[in-house]
Scaffold this motif. Structure first.
Motif, PDB file in Angstrom:
ATOM      1  N   SER A 109     101.383  53.659  -3.418  1.00 26.36           N
ATOM      2  CA  SER A 109     100.137  54.338  -3.787  1.00 26.36           C
ATOM      3  C   SER A 109      99.006  53.337  -3.643  1.00 26.36           C
ATOM      4  N   VAL A 110      98.335  53.371  -2.482  1.00 30.04           N
ATOM      5  CA  VAL A 110      97.279  52.396  -2.189  1.00 30.04           C
ATOM      6  C   VAL A 110      96.051  53.113  -1.647  1.00 30.04           C
ATOM      7  N   MET A 111      94.927  52.392  -1.680  1.00 28.09           N
ATOM      8  CA  MET A 111      93.663  52.961  -1.220  1.00 28.09           C
ATOM      9  C   MET A 111      92.757  51.848  -0.730  1.00 28.09           C
ATOM     10  N   ARG A 112      91.971  52.169   0.299  1.00 26.99           N
ATOM     11  CA  ARG A 112      90.833  51.339   0.682  1.00 26.99           C
ATOM     12  C   ARG A 112      89.591  52.223   0.682  1.00 26.99           C
ATOM     13  N   SER A 113      88.451  51.658   0.276  1.00 24.80           N
ATOM     14  CA  SER A 113      87.276  52.491   0.027  1.00 24.80           C
ATOM     15  C   SER A 113      85.992  51.711   0.274  1.00 24.80           C
ATOM     16  N   SER A 114      84.924  52.458   0.544  1.00 24.24           N
ATOM     17  CA  SER A 114      83.595  51.854   0.670  1.00 24.24           C
ATOM     18  C   SER A 114      82.831  51.895  -0.648  1.00 24.24           C
ATOM     19  N   ALA A 121      81.123  57.979  -5.312  1.00 24.86           N
ATOM     20  CA  ALA A 121      81.842  58.623  -4.213  1.00 24.86           C
ATOM     21  C   ALA A 121      81.757  57.758  -2.962  1.00 24.86           C
ATOM     22  N   PRO A 122      82.876  57.552  -2.271  1.00 23.69           N
ATOM     23  CA  PRO A 122      82.858  56.706  -1.073  1.00 23.69           C
ATOM     24  C   PRO A 122      82.295  57.440   0.131  1.00 23.69           C
ATOM     25  N   GLU A 123      81.696  56.691   1.051  1.00 27.20           N
ATOM     26  CA  GLU A 123      81.373  57.233   2.365  1.00 27.20           C
ATOM     27  C   GLU A 123      82.620  57.207   3.252  1.00 27.20           C
ATOM     28  N   TYR A 124      83.392  56.123   3.116  1.00 25.83           N
ATOM     29  CA  TYR A 124      84.628  55.969   3.884  1.00 25.83           C
ATOM     30  C   TYR A 124      85.752  55.632   2.915  1.00 25.83           C
ATOM     31  N   HIS A 125      86.915  56.248   3.121  1.00 23.16           N
ATOM     32  CA  HIS A 125      88.062  55.840   2.327  1.00 23.16           C
ATOM     33  C   HIS A 125      89.339  56.356   2.986  1.00 23.16           C
ATOM     34  N   ILE A 126      90.447  55.697   2.663  1.00 23.70           N
ATOM     35  CA  ILE A 126      91.767  56.114   3.115  1.00 23.70           C
ATOM     36  C   ILE A 126      92.743  55.810   1.992  1.00 23.70           C
ATOM     37  N   GLU A 127      93.665  56.738   1.721  1.00 22.22           N
ATOM     38  CA  GLU A 127      94.609  56.572   0.617  1.00 22.22           C
ATOM     39  C   GLU A 127      95.940  57.213   0.981  1.00 22.22           C
ATOM     40  N   THR A 128      96.975  56.819   0.261  1.00 24.87           N
ATOM     41  CA  THR A 128      98.285  57.436   0.460  1.00 24.87           C
ATOM     42  C   THR A 128      99.082  57.403  -0.830  1.00 24.87           C
TER      43      THR A 128
END
Length: 446
Positions: A109-114, A121-128
């Motif tokens: 359970s990880v995430m990268r975000s702006s 609220a992020p402009e860019y993000h990716i999570e799983t």
């Protein structure tokens, strides 16, 4: 021209929709930050997330997203209960290692975000959030066996980019390139992509606002609780003994067994992703293409998944537009794949309106025509003819039925395989994993 016809003729392209409605699609805080902002999302549910191939594909997705948008990514988390925080290069590598090195029996359970903090609220993000594999051999008192290493649940991955990105062709192309890359890397069972109201990491606080925006704009996807939809894309059947105790469970569904989960899609948006099980319920690739045969509708197969694109760009479905006609057209074909009695899309909140089960049912049906028939109830027992449906087969696997097959992984790939013959892997293909697609048992051109 009548008022109704005039309303239907209005089409807001992304630039106009963004310029006219950015503030209406946002929740601006007193410090001028945003707790909710409009974005374009991609959400996929996939199998194999606990396995080495799945983890490699997942890492490739995170790395590609970083290559494309990494200048914006400043924060994230490296495990489920970790604190959302800003990340240095060392922190980013810890996220990567969590994907590659976490044991199969544990979720990733990880995430990268702006976003600079969890309330923006992020402009860019990716999570799983990945599935898990059984840590050791298991056998119940009724004889139900789960071998060590068998995957217990499916995974999901979600990403978002700002709505502003797709107001110009180059930005839209970037979004679509990444969505295709995801489908090349992962064993996608289903998903969707389109406009959404992207919330801050503390999304529990913003369910009511997301619901209010989605009620007004039909093209907005309700997705802050995307993880709640994992089971919908995971069909499971089972067998019981005379005492009604479970003795076996099956993925994919096995004809003649009892249905635990039939499997449904959430609905239609700009992109609707259909895994093999859903494509076959519609009669297969050829039947789906025929039913959606219209110049503005895209149908593209990538590995185990077919991507259906409803129009050349995502539609907001603003009040003056009415329902986006391409979405209505695609929904007319795909609606039978929806759950007739969906669960809520938000966590329960007795104090504020949100996408509870009642609202979810009407929202998922928003593109249905007034005279549309009821969606069929799923069977309680898996039909016997389901075993005849042919799904694509991964390279390296034995051929399940003699006949003609082809793969997108190389040109001029069409060939005849005998039953049980190992279907080869195409090394170095830009398509990623090799999947062989059924054509027919006899060469009709012979």
């Amino acid at each position: 021209m009548s008022d109704v016809d005039q309303k239907r003729s209005i089409v807001l392209e992304p630039f106009a929709a963004h310029a006219r409605y950015f503030e209406d699609l946002s929740v601006r805080m007193p410090d001028n930050s945003f707790a909710v902002r409009p974005g374009v999302i991609g959400t996929v549910y996939f199998a194999g997330g606990s396995k080495p191939d799945g983890r490699r594909g997942l890492l490739a997705c995170f790395d590609r997203f970083a290559e494309m948008f990494g200048e914006h990514l400043i924060s994230g988390k490296d495990e489920d209960l970790a604190k959302f925080s800003k990340k240095t290069a060392k922190g980013v590598e810890k996220i990567r290692k969590a994907i590659s090195d976490t044991p199969e029996s544990m979720q990733v359970s990880v995430m990268r975000s702006s976003a600079p903090n969890p309330t923006t609220a992020p402009e860019y993000h990716i999570e799983t959030l990945t599935g898990r594999a059984c840590p050791e051999d298991y056998e119940s008192a009724a004889g139900y066996k789960v071998p060590k290493g068998q995957e217990l649940d499916i995974s999901y991955m979600k990403f978002s980019v700002p709505m502003e990105l797709i107001t110009h062709p180059e930005g839209q192309e970037k979004y679509e390139q990444f969505l295709r890359f995801v489908c090349e890397q992962l064993n996608v069972l289903g998903g969707y992509g389109g406009l959404s109201a992207v919330t801050a990491y503390n999304y529990h606080n913003w369910q009511a606002q997301e619901w209010a925006i989605a009620e007004r704009f039909s093209g907005i996807e309700i997705d802050c609780c995307a993880h709640l939809g994992k089971d919908e894309y995971d069909p499971v059947s089972y067998e019981t003994n005379e005492n009604d105790q479970v003795t076996a469970m099956y993925r994919p569904l096995r004809p003649g067994t009892k249905v635990h989960r039939w499997g449904f899609i959430k609905g239609v948006n700009w992109y609707t992703l259909l895994g093999d099980v859903f494509v076959e319920r519609l009669g297969g690739d050829a039947a789906l293409r025929k039913a959606l045969d219209r110049e503005d509708i895209g149908v593209e197969r990538i590995n185990h998944c077919v991507l259906v694109r409803a129009g050349p760009f995502p539609r907001l479905g603003a009040p003056e537009e009415g329902l986006p006609e391409p979405y209505v057209f695609v929904n007319k074909v795909l609606r039978v794949l929806r759950n007739p009695k969906p669960d809520g899309l938000h966590f329960y909140d007795p104090h504020l309106p949100n996408a509870d089960s009642k609202h979810a049912r009407s929202w998922e049906a928003r593109f249905d025509l007034p005279n549309a028939p009821p969606i069929p109830e799923p069977p309680k027992v898996v039909p016997p003819n389901l075993g005849k449906l042919r799904q694509s087969v991964r390279g390296g696997s034995p051929c399940p039925e003699a006949g003609w097959w082809h793969t997108h992984a190389m040109q001029n790939s069409r060939r005849y395989f005998k039953l049980g013959e190992i279907m080869p892997i195409v090394e170095g293909s830009s398509w990623g994993w090799t999947y062989w697609i059924w054509e027919h048992s006899q060469d009709s051109s012979a």
